[in-house]
Motif scaffolding. Structure first.
Motif, PDB file in Angstrom:
ATOM      1  N   TYR A 248      33.099  58.615  70.805  1.00 37.13           N
ATOM      2  CA  TYR A 248      32.170  57.496  70.910  1.00 37.13           C
ATOM      3  C   TYR A 248      31.306  57.329  69.666  1.00 37.13           C
ATOM      4  CZ  TYR A 248      33.437  56.019  75.518  1.00 37.13           C
ATOM      5  OH  TYR A 248      34.137  55.489  76.573  1.00 37.13           O
ATOM      6  N   SER A 249      31.640  58.073  68.597  1.00 35.17           N
ATOM      7  CA  SER A 249      31.072  57.778  67.288  1.00 35.17           C
ATOM      8  C   SER A 249      31.887  56.709  66.570  1.00 35.17           C
ATOM      9  CB  SER A 249      31.022  59.052  66.431  1.00 35.17           C
ATOM     10  OG  SER A 249      30.191  60.019  67.011  1.00 35.17           O
ATOM     11  N   LEU A 250      33.131  56.506  67.005  1.00 28.74           N
ATOM     12  CA  LEU A 250      33.961  55.443  66.449  1.00 28.74           C
ATOM     13  C   LEU A 250      33.505  54.097  67.011  1.00 28.74           C
ATOM     14  CD1 LEU A 250      37.506  57.067  66.847  1.00 28.74           C
ATOM     15  CD2 LEU A 250      35.918  57.297  64.930  1.00 28.74           C
ATOM     16  N   ASN A 251      33.710  53.037  66.241  1.00 27.03           N
ATOM     17  CA  ASN A 251      33.378  51.713  66.767  1.00 27.03           C
ATOM     18  C   ASN A 251      34.351  51.343  67.884  1.00 27.03           C
ATOM     19  OD1 ASN A 251      35.729  50.209  65.593  1.00 27.03           O
ATOM     20  ND2 ASN A 251      34.755  50.767  63.654  1.00 27.03           N
ATOM     21  N   SER A 252      33.980  50.396  68.704  1.00 25.34           N
ATOM     22  CA  SER A 252      34.720  50.097  69.938  1.00 25.34           C
ATOM     23  C   SER A 252      36.162  49.681  69.658  1.00 25.34           C
ATOM     24  CB  SER A 252      33.998  49.007  70.729  1.00 25.34           C
ATOM     25  OG  SER A 252      33.864  47.819  69.969  1.00 25.34           O
ATOM     26  N   ASN A 375      43.434  62.746  81.143  1.00 28.09           N
ATOM     27  CA  ASN A 375      42.682  63.871  80.597  1.00 28.09           C
ATOM     28  C   ASN A 375      43.221  64.265  79.223  1.00 28.09           C
ATOM     29  OD1 ASN A 375      40.824  66.285  80.930  1.00 28.09           O
ATOM     30  ND2 ASN A 375      42.783  67.328  80.758  1.00 28.09           N
ATOM     31  N   TRP A 376      44.540  64.284  79.085  1.00 24.84           N
ATOM     32  CA  TRP A 376      45.144  64.632  77.793  1.00 24.84           C
ATOM     33  C   TRP A 376      44.786  63.595  76.726  1.00 24.84           C
ATOM     34  CZ3 TRP A 376      48.450  62.110  74.546  1.00 24.84           C
ATOM     35  CH2 TRP A 376      48.992  62.867  73.516  1.00 24.84           C
ATOM     36  N   ILE A 377      44.835  62.319  77.059  1.00 21.94           N
ATOM     37  CA  ILE A 377      44.520  61.265  76.086  1.00 21.94           C
ATOM     38  C   ILE A 377      43.072  61.375  75.622  1.00 21.94           C
ATOM     39  CG2 ILE A 377      44.193  58.770  75.852  1.00 21.94           C
ATOM     40  CD1 ILE A 377      46.665  58.365  77.557  1.00 21.94           C
ATOM     41  N   LEU A 378      42.130  61.538  76.555  1.00 13.53           N
ATOM     42  CA  LEU A 378      40.714  61.570  76.195  1.00 13.53           C
ATOM     43  C   LEU A 378      40.372  62.817  75.384  1.00 13.53           C
ATOM     44  CD1 LEU A 378      39.261  60.287  79.583  1.00 13.53           C
ATOM     45  CD2 LEU A 378      39.296  59.047  77.425  1.00 13.53           C
ATOM     46  N   ARG A 379      40.932  63.966  75.755  1.00 16.61           N
ATOM     47  CA  ARG A 379      40.648  65.189  75.010  1.00 16.61           C
ATOM     48  C   ARG A 379      41.291  65.154  73.624  1.00 16.61           C
ATOM     49  NH1 ARG A 379      38.121  69.297  76.853  1.00 16.61           N
ATOM     50  NH2 ARG A 379      37.515  69.458  79.038  1.00 16.61           N
ATOM     51  N   THR A 380      42.502  64.648  73.529  1.00 15.95           N
ATOM     52  CA  THR A 380      43.152  64.541  72.221  1.00 15.95           C
ATOM     53  C   THR A 380      42.430  63.532  71.346  1.00 15.95           C
ATOM     54  OG1 THR A 380      45.275  65.059  73.292  1.00 15.95           O
ATOM     55  CG2 THR A 380      45.355  64.156  71.056  1.00 15.95           C
ATOM     56  N   ALA A 381      41.953  62.438  71.955  1.00 17.66           N
ATOM     57  CA  ALA A 381      41.191  61.444  71.192  1.00 17.66           C
ATOM     58  C   ALA A 381      39.895  62.042  70.648  1.00 17.66           C
ATOM     59  CB  ALA A 381      40.889  60.232  72.079  1.00 17.66           C
ATOM     60  N   GLU A 382      39.271  62.952  71.391  1.00 19.50           N
ATOM     61  CA  GLU A 382      38.058  63.620  70.901  1.00 19.50           C
ATOM     62  C   GLU A 382      38.363  64.485  69.683  1.00 19.50           C
ATOM     63  OE1 GLU A 382      34.013  65.058  70.901  1.00 19.50           O
ATOM     64  OE2 GLU A 382      35.038  63.245  71.596  1.00 19.50           O
ATOM     65  N   ILE A 383      39.481  65.214  69.715  1.00 23.31           N
ATOM     66  CA  ILE A 383      39.856  66.052  68.569  1.00 23.31           C
ATOM     67  C   ILE A 383      40.180  65.193  67.354  1.00 23.31           C
ATOM     68  CG2 ILE A 383      41.593  67.680  67.732  1.00 23.31           C
ATOM     69  CD1 ILE A 383      41.788  68.767  70.562  1.00 23.31           C
ATOM     70  N   VAL A 384      40.940  64.111  67.569  1.00 26.67           N
ATOM     71  CA  VAL A 384      41.262  63.202  66.456  1.00 26.67           C
ATOM     72  C   VAL A 384      39.984  62.554  65.928  1.00 26.67           C
ATOM     73  CG1 VAL A 384      42.500  61.088  65.849  1.00 26.67           C
ATOM     74  CG2 VAL A 384      43.600  62.789  67.301  1.00 26.67           C
ATOM     75  N   GLY A 385      39.058  62.212  66.814  1.00 24.28           N
ATOM     76  CA  GLY A 385      37.789  61.632  66.373  1.00 24.28           C
ATOM     77  C   GLY A 385      36.988  62.589  65.497  1.00 24.28           C
ATOM     78  N   PHE A 402      35.446  52.913  60.207  1.00 25.67           N
ATOM     79  CA  PHE A 402      35.724  53.646  61.446  1.00 25.67           C
ATOM     80  C   PHE A 402      34.530  53.781  62.386  1.00 25.67           C
ATOM     81  CE2 PHE A 402      39.267  55.477  58.920  1.00 25.67           C
ATOM     82  CZ  PHE A 402      40.302  55.239  59.811  1.00 25.67           C
ATOM     83  N   LEU A 403      33.329  53.986  61.859  1.00 21.83           N
ATOM     84  CA  LEU A 403      32.223  54.477  62.668  1.00 21.83           C
ATOM     85  C   LEU A 403      31.292  53.367  63.117  1.00 21.83           C
ATOM     86  CD1 LEU A 403      31.346  57.664  60.588  1.00 21.83           C
ATOM     87  CD2 LEU A 403      33.011  57.415  62.434  1.00 21.83           C
ATOM     88  N   ASN A 404      30.413  53.729  64.056  1.00 19.95           N
ATOM     89  CA  ASN A 404      29.362  52.820  64.484  1.00 19.95           C
ATOM     90  C   ASN A 404      28.387  52.567  63.335  1.00 19.95           C
ATOM     91  OD1 ASN A 404      30.364  52.686  67.153  1.00 19.95           O
ATOM     92  ND2 ASN A 404      29.293  54.586  67.689  1.00 19.95           N
TER      93      ASN A 404
END
Length: 529
Positions: A248-252, A375-385, A402-404
């Protein structure tokens, strides 16, 4: 078709008029051989155990015939309860067209579950379109259903005496007879005649549980799961947790693209594995290389591959820089093995849910796999973020991309990075040992466009043994606390009882004696005076 006489005749007439190929039998005596499908229509959901028993008897008699249960709009059972009935389909308050399509899907070997719908229309327009018959029907049925609900609630408690139980069963039988009488008197107008006002209104039906599996192939199973997961990540999700800081540091726009790309890349992996020969033999080897490859492809594809920015006066491809600069083999200790998702889908293996092995054709299995993938998508998205934020720190021009907006500032970005690093250290040193010792695992899921946390209990003893020395001390402290808690509690209780004894038996009695002496002295003085 198993249904009350009036409802059965009405549905048989309407289904036959819609499809001449359907032969509907209402009397069990007219059946020759095995029925191709059993349509079990319930005018009211009463005791769930009695319905399960009836379905079990039907399965024992016609084990090759699928069962479709049609339930009314108002029910008191949850979708999870209805999915345990053991039928091939459950559909709630369907239209004739939807019921006909559902019958054809189940006859073709599929499964359909459409439960808990919310129909959006103005009920006042329905009430104005009918006269006395409709009013008597609705008011009478609503009152009877309320009484039946109260009686069923009392019977299910199983804490009443036998005589009172017989009285309640008799009262319940009387109410059901009165209900059939009202339907016989006023029901035909409601069932067979469509209101002109009702036809002009287009109801919007939304089923909370809407699962349609047309066949038992792995491709159809993945198609159903992909559609459900994709629908849940279409909108900008609200983060109701205190986690997923990097995502959630990435823009929408980038955040939405990242989630969609992860699902697409996962789908590519599924299709690639499904098309391979001898996938059972090479399955374990392939799984080891999936995570780094999938993360790299996600970093390449969730943005435009032609996007370039100046870095030290030279145009550099953003996607190439992200892949080269990222650590793609980072492990998430809270993420279950990806084999729990891929193995059941590709190899048609059952899933263990609440101590019971469930076939992949069961809707509960679909919901479980959907939760695992989200769960896999959200956790992997956090690592990529986290990797994107790290790249933005090295290449400031990436921040606006990329960021807000607030993270364009160097100070705010470094503060965010420190917050993420601190959170990860606390997670690794304190929260992880506690969850392992308590056999808990944290999952993320999506409900009503909101990301929520779910704690699931599962054995994690093997992971607990692999902790380093510092982490094991945290688990040891918790174990020591549990061991000493009863003794400390007993000691405190003993001290408390001792204090009470001293205050009541010693101090209290002494005060009582002193007060009695004063009272007697005052009495003697008054008598002498």
């Amino acid at each position: 078709m198993i249904a009350p006489s009036l409802l059965g005749e009405s549905l048989a007439l309407q289904l036959s008029s819609q499809d001449n190929n359907l032969e509907i039998i209402l009397d069990i005596k007219d059946i020759n051989g095995f029925p191709k499908l059993i349509l079990f229509c319930l005018d009211d959901i009463e005791l769930s155990n009695s319905i399960k028993l009836e379905i079990l008897r039907l399965k024992e008699r016609w084990d090759q015939s699928p069962i479709l249960i049609v339930i009314p709009k108002s029910i008191k059972l949850s979708s999870s309860d209805l999915m345990t009935f053991g039928s091939e389909g459950v559909i709630q308050d369907p239209t004739i067209e939807l019921l006909k399509d559902t019958i054809n899907i189940i006859l073709g070997g599929g499964r359909v579950f459409k439960i808990n719908n919310e129909t959006n229309y103005k009920e006042s327009s329905f009430n104005n379109s009918y006269g006395l018959g409709h009013w008597l029907l609705t008011s009478g049925l609503s009152q009877i259903n309320r009484d039946l609900h109260k009686i069923d609630h009392i019977i299910e408690k199983q804490s009443i005496n036998t005589l009172y139980l017989f009285i309640l069963i008799g009262r319940r039988r009387e109410l059901l007879t009165a209900k059939r009488l009202i339907l016989w008197l006023w029901g035909p107008l409601e069932v067979l005649i469509e209101s002109p006002v009702k036809n002009n209104i287009k109801p919007i039906n939304k089923y909370n549980t809407d699962i349609t599996i047309k066949n038992s192939s792995s491709k159809e199973l993945w198609k159903v799961i992909y559609k459900r997961v994709n629908a849940k990540i279409q909108d900008d999700l609200i983060n109701s947790t205190d986690e997923l800081v990097a995502l959630y540091s990435l823009n929408s726009f980038k955040r939405h693209n990242l989630l969609k790309t992860l699902l697409q890349e996962f789908s590519i992996i599924i299709n690639k594995l499904d098309s391979m020969n001898n996938k059972e033999e090479r399955f374990e080897d392939i799984l080891k290389s999936i995570t780094p490859e999938l993360r790299a492809n996600t970093l390449r594809n969730f943005i435009d591959s032609y996007d370039h920015l100046l870095k030290n006066g030279v145009e550099v491809s953003i996607s190439d820089f992200l892949v080269d600069n990222a650590q793609l083999d980072i492990l998430d200790d809270e993420l279950p093995s990806i084999a729990l998702i891929i193995d059941p889908i590709l190899n048609n293996k059952p899933i263990q849910i609440d101590g019971e092995y469930i076939s992949t054709e069961d809707p509960r299995c679909v919901i479980q796999l959907e939760m695992l993938i989200l769960n896999w998508i959200l956790r992997t998205a956090e690592i990529v973020g986290e990797e994107i934020i790290s790249s933005c720190s090295e290449w400031p021009e990436l921040r606006k991309y990329f960021l807000n907006k607030e993270l364009v500032s160097t100070r705010e970005l470094e503060r965010k990075r420190n917050h993420i690093n601190t959170k990860n250290q606390i997670q690794n040193l304190f929260r992880k040992p506690v969850r392992l010792y308590e056999s808990k695992r944290l999952y993320y899921t999506v409900k009503n466009n909101t990301i929520e946390k779910i704690i699931i209990f599962e054995p994690r003893d093997d992971e607990l043994k692999k902790l380093d020395w510092a982490q094991r001390q945290i688990a040891f402290i918790i174990e020591l606390k549990d061991a000493l808690a009863p003794q400390v509690q007993a000691t405190i209780q003993y001290i408390g009882d001792l204090i009470v004894l001293i205050l009541t038996k010693v101090v209290g009695r002494s005060i009582g004696l002193i007060g009695r002496g004063i009272a007697q002295g005052m009495g003697n003085n008054l008598s002498k005076g």
